[in-house]
Write a protein that holds these residues in place. Structure first.
Motif, PDB file in Angstrom:
ATOM      1  N   LEU A  85       0.851  -1.200   0.000  1.00 13.67           N
ATOM      2  CA  LEU A  85       0.000   0.000   0.000  1.00 13.67           C
ATOM      3  C   LEU A  85       0.875   1.233   0.000  1.00 13.67           C
ATOM      4  N   ALA A  86       0.256   2.397  -0.144  1.00 12.80           N
ATOM      5  CA  ALA A  86       1.001   3.654  -0.182  1.00 12.80           C
ATOM      6  C   ALA A  86       1.699   3.896   1.153  1.00 12.80           C
ATOM      7  N   ASN A  87       2.844   4.568   1.101  1.00 15.10           N
ATOM      8  CA  ASN A  87       3.563   4.849   2.341  1.00 15.10           C
ATOM      9  C   ASN A  87       3.162   6.208   2.916  1.00 15.10           C
ATOM     10  N   ASP A  88       3.812   6.584   4.019  1.00 17.07           N
ATOM     11  CA  ASP A  88       3.420   7.797   4.741  1.00 17.07           C
ATOM     12  C   ASP A  88       3.663   9.080   3.954  1.00 17.07           C
ATOM     13  N   LYS A  89       4.562   9.025   2.971  1.00 18.90           N
ATOM     14  CA  LYS A  89       4.783  10.222   2.156  1.00 18.90           C
ATOM     15  C   LYS A  89       3.500  10.598   1.425  1.00 18.90           C
ATOM     16  N   ALA A  90       2.787   9.583   0.958  1.00 21.71           N
ATOM     17  CA  ALA A  90       1.515   9.844   0.267  1.00 21.71           C
ATOM     18  C   ALA A  90       0.428  10.250   1.258  1.00 21.71           C
ATOM     19  N   LEU A  91       0.372   9.569   2.407  1.00 19.60           N
ATOM     20  CA  LEU A  91      -0.703   9.831   3.371  1.00 19.60           C
ATOM     21  C   LEU A  91      -0.554  11.203   4.026  1.00 19.60           C
ATOM     22  N   GLY A  92       0.633  11.476   4.565  1.00 16.82           N
ATOM     23  CA  GLY A  92       0.850  12.755   5.241  1.00 16.82           C
ATOM     24  C   GLY A  92       0.701  13.928   4.293  1.00 16.82           C
ATOM     25  N   VAL A 129       5.927  14.025   7.667  1.00 14.73           N
ATOM     26  CA  VAL A 129       5.552  14.339   6.282  1.00 14.73           C
ATOM     27  C   VAL A 129       4.457  15.407   6.264  1.00 14.73           C
ATOM     28  N   PHE A 130       3.469  15.264   7.154  1.00 14.88           N
ATOM     29  CA  PHE A 130       2.398  16.262   7.231  1.00 14.88           C
ATOM     30  C   PHE A 130       2.991  17.626   7.550  1.00 14.88           C
ATOM     31  N   ARG A 131       3.889  17.683   8.534  1.00 13.03           N
ATOM     32  CA  ARG A 131       4.494  18.954   8.947  1.00 13.03           C
ATOM     33  C   ARG A 131       5.216  19.620   7.775  1.00 13.03           C
ATOM     34  N   GLN A 132       6.050  18.861   7.099  1.00 13.32           N
ATOM     35  CA  GLN A 132       6.831  19.416   5.997  1.00 13.32           C
ATOM     36  C   GLN A 132       5.931  19.926   4.871  1.00 13.32           C
ATOM     37  N   THR A 133       4.948  19.112   4.492  1.00 14.88           N
ATOM     38  CA  THR A 133       4.062  19.504   3.393  1.00 14.88           C
ATOM     39  C   THR A 133       3.192  20.693   3.781  1.00 14.88           C
ATOM     40  N   ALA A 134       2.706  20.691   5.024  1.00 15.94           N
ATOM     41  CA  ALA A 134       1.871  21.796   5.498  1.00 15.94           C
ATOM     42  C   ALA A 134       2.625  23.124   5.410  1.00 15.94           C
ATOM     43  N   LYS A 135       3.879  23.110   5.851  1.00 17.61           N
ATOM     44  CA  LYS A 135       4.682  24.337   5.805  1.00 17.61           C
ATOM     45  C   LYS A 135       4.932  24.780   4.362  1.00 17.61           C
ATOM     46  N   GLU A 136       5.198  23.805   3.479  1.00 15.29           N
ATOM     47  CA  GLU A 136       5.427  24.137   2.069  1.00 15.29           C
ATOM     48  C   GLU A 136       4.192  24.781   1.438  1.00 15.29           C
ATOM     49  N   LEU A 137       3.002  24.408   1.943  1.00 12.83           N
ATOM     50  CA  LEU A 137       1.749  24.923   1.404  1.00 12.83           C
ATOM     51  C   LEU A 137       1.294  26.205   2.092  1.00 12.83           C
ATOM     52  N   GLY A 138       2.097  26.696   3.038  1.00 11.56           N
ATOM     53  CA  GLY A 138       1.784  27.957   3.688  1.00 11.56           C
ATOM     54  C   GLY A 138       0.979  27.858   4.964  1.00 11.56           C
ATOM     55  N   LEU A 139       0.724  26.640   5.438  1.00  9.16           N
ATOM     56  CA  LEU A 139       0.043  26.476   6.718  1.00  9.16           C
ATOM     57  C   LEU A 139       0.999  26.815   7.863  1.00  9.16           C
ATOM     58  N   GLU A 140       0.484  27.460   8.882  1.00  8.66           N
ATOM     59  CA  GLU A 140       1.290  27.779  10.060  1.00  8.66           C
ATOM     60  C   GLU A 140       1.138  26.651  11.084  1.00  8.66           C
ATOM     61  N   VAL A 141       2.249  26.056  11.474  1.00  8.03           N
ATOM     62  CA  VAL A 141       2.240  25.017  12.517  1.00  8.03           C
ATOM     63  C   VAL A 141       2.437  25.731  13.852  1.00  8.03           C
ATOM     64  N   VAL A 142       1.348  25.846  14.617  1.00  7.78           N
ATOM     65  CA  VAL A 142       1.365  26.695  15.815  1.00  7.78           C
ATOM     66  C   VAL A 142       1.801  25.946  17.068  1.00  7.78           C
ATOM     67  N   SER A 143       1.786  24.608  17.025  1.00  9.36           N
ATOM     68  CA  SER A 143       2.179  23.834  18.203  1.00  9.36           C
ATOM     69  C   SER A 143       2.582  22.432  17.778  1.00  9.36           C
ATOM     70  N   GLU A 144       3.636  21.904  18.385  1.00  8.59           N
ATOM     71  CA  GLU A 144       4.046  20.513  18.168  1.00  8.59           C
ATOM     72  C   GLU A 144       4.181  19.837  19.522  1.00  8.59           C
ATOM     73  N   GLN A 145       3.408  18.763  19.716  1.00  3.93           N
ATOM     74  CA  GLN A 145       3.345  18.079  20.991  1.00  3.93           C
ATOM     75  C   GLN A 145       3.625  16.585  20.793  1.00  3.93           C
ATOM     76  N   TYR A 146       4.001  15.924  21.887  1.00  4.83           N
ATOM     77  CA  TYR A 146       4.343  14.502  21.814  1.00  4.83           C
ATOM     78  C   TYR A 146       3.659  13.725  22.924  1.00  4.83           C
ATOM     79  N   THR A 147       3.296  12.486  22.605  1.00  5.21           N
ATOM     80  CA  THR A 147       2.714  11.595  23.598  1.00  5.21           C
ATOM     81  C   THR A 147       3.327  10.210  23.371  1.00  5.21           C
ATOM     82  N   ASN A 148       2.648   9.148  23.792  1.00  4.86           N
ATOM     83  CA  ASN A 148       3.137   7.800  23.518  1.00  4.86           C
ATOM     84  C   ASN A 148       1.965   6.901  23.161  1.00  4.86           C
TER      85      ASN A 148
END
Length: 366
Positions: free
Chosen positions: A135-142, A174-193
């Motif tokens: 199936l498609a990898n995360d580059k396609a999904l994100g 992948v989502f982060r990188q593509t979002a920034k390239e498209l002009g979306l502002e990433v206002v917060s990055e958080q981590y969990t488990n």
């Protein structure tokens, strides 16, 4: 007496072909694992009903199922067990975090492996000749989700949460990188488990940034509580984006009636079964055999098992060393796709489907 002797001779002439399958069938992700295993079992049953012959000999397929509990250490132990048992091929693993370390072991013992669900792009960059992805990898999904957020929904600000697994980090990156390239502002990055169920502090921090959407890189045991807590905190207008890890029927149950379920947009690396030639009939057959167990990946495990058998038939051998190279030459009409592989083991021309949840049901958006 003669009749009995003939029956014994026929039985002795039958070759047993053992297909390994590894997925979590215990723990919080067991519903994914059972669904995957069901798909593989269905394929085994169909192959045996066909009376397959390989190299002029009748064969009987058997499934050797192992549980890795979505844990990398258990995943490598299961891989070594299948190598030691000298199974003929492997379908799995489910998670990228278990598949990537297991792939090294399968490569060392020369065992062909087709994963139906591990989407981290790194898997096919390791140089293993025996590893294939269905199936498609995360580059396609994100990237697809970021494009939908920016171009279709016209969002301006997004937050990102990932569960620190190989899958969650990969698709979120992948989502982060593509979002920034498209002009979306990433206002917060958080981590969990991947064991957490309390996201109130993370979501409270995100709420102050007023995002239009939140991307979650992780699985549905976390996405369900997250949706409930988003509602509790008044994040009722923010979209929740995610990859195939959250794109399950189980999410409906895990969100426990939260209205925020209607804000989910998720992506799966394949076409919707409803839009595939044999998809509806396959799903009806699955549901009759395994009621209320369908999640996401069982059609892919079904196809992965069939692709292994197809390579064996074309090679005229069940020996991994003989039929393994034939996997790379696959041109198999499956339930999920016309299965052909790139030289690195990636699926050629993979489809991607976006889904939303409307009136308590998962529906395709494209």
């Amino acid at each position: 007496m003669l009749s009995s002797l003939c029956m014994v001779t026929a039985a002795q002439a039958q070759t047993i072909v053992r297909i390994g399958h590894v997925a979590p069938v215990s723990g919080a992700q067991a519903h994914y694992g059972r669904d995957n295993e069901n798909g593989a079992r269905m394929a085994i049953d169909d192959l045996n009903a066909q009376g397959v012959e390989i190299g002029g000999k009748k064969v009987k397929f058997e499934l050797v199922a192992e549980d890795d509990a979505a844990d990398p250490k258990q995943g490598t132990a299961a891989a070594q067990k299948l190598c030691d048992a000298k199974v003929n091929g492997v379908v799995g693993h489910l998670n990228s975090g278990t598949t990537i370390p297991a792939a090294k072991i399968y490569s060392q013992c020369g065992l062909p492996m087709v994963t139906p669900s591990a989407t981290n792009p790194d898997l096919t960059t390791l140089g293993y000749k025996n590893v294939f992805r269905l199936l498609a990898n995360d580059k396609a999904l994100g990237a697809g989700l970021a494009q939908y957020a920016a171009k279709t929904l016209k969002l301006k600000k997004v937050a990102i949460i990932d569960d620190r697994t190989a899958y969650g980090q990969g698709v979120a990156g992948v989502f982060r990188q593509t979002a920034k390239e498209l002009g979306l502002e990433v206002v917060s990055e958080q981590y969990t488990n991947d064991k957490a169920v309390d996201f109130m502090s993370i979501l409270t921090s995100i709420r102050s940034k007023k995002p239009d959407g939140i991307f979650f890189g992780g699985m549905d045991p976390q996405a369900g509580p997250m949706l409930r807590q988003m509602q509790q905190l008044g994040l009722t207008k923010a979209y929740l984006f995610g990859g195939d890890g959250i794109c399950t029927d189980k999410l409906i149950e895990l969100s426990s009636g939260a209205k925020t379920l209607g804000n989910v947009v998720c992506a799966v690396g394949g076409a919707s079964l409803d839009k595939l030639a044999s998809g509806k009939a396959w799903r009806a057959k699955y549901d009759a055999k395994f009621p209320r167990q369908f999640q996401v990946y069982s059609p892919y495990t079904y196809d992965a098992t069939m692709v292994l058998a197809d390579a064996m038939k074309r090679a005229g051998s069940v020996d991994p060393k003989v039929y393994g190279p034939k996997l790379g030459e696959a041109n198999y009409t499956g339930v999920t796709a016309q299965v052909r592989f790139e030289s690195n083991g990636e699926l050629k021309n993979p489809a991607m489907t976006l889904y939303a949840y409307k009136d308590g049901k998962k529906v395709a958006l494209n």
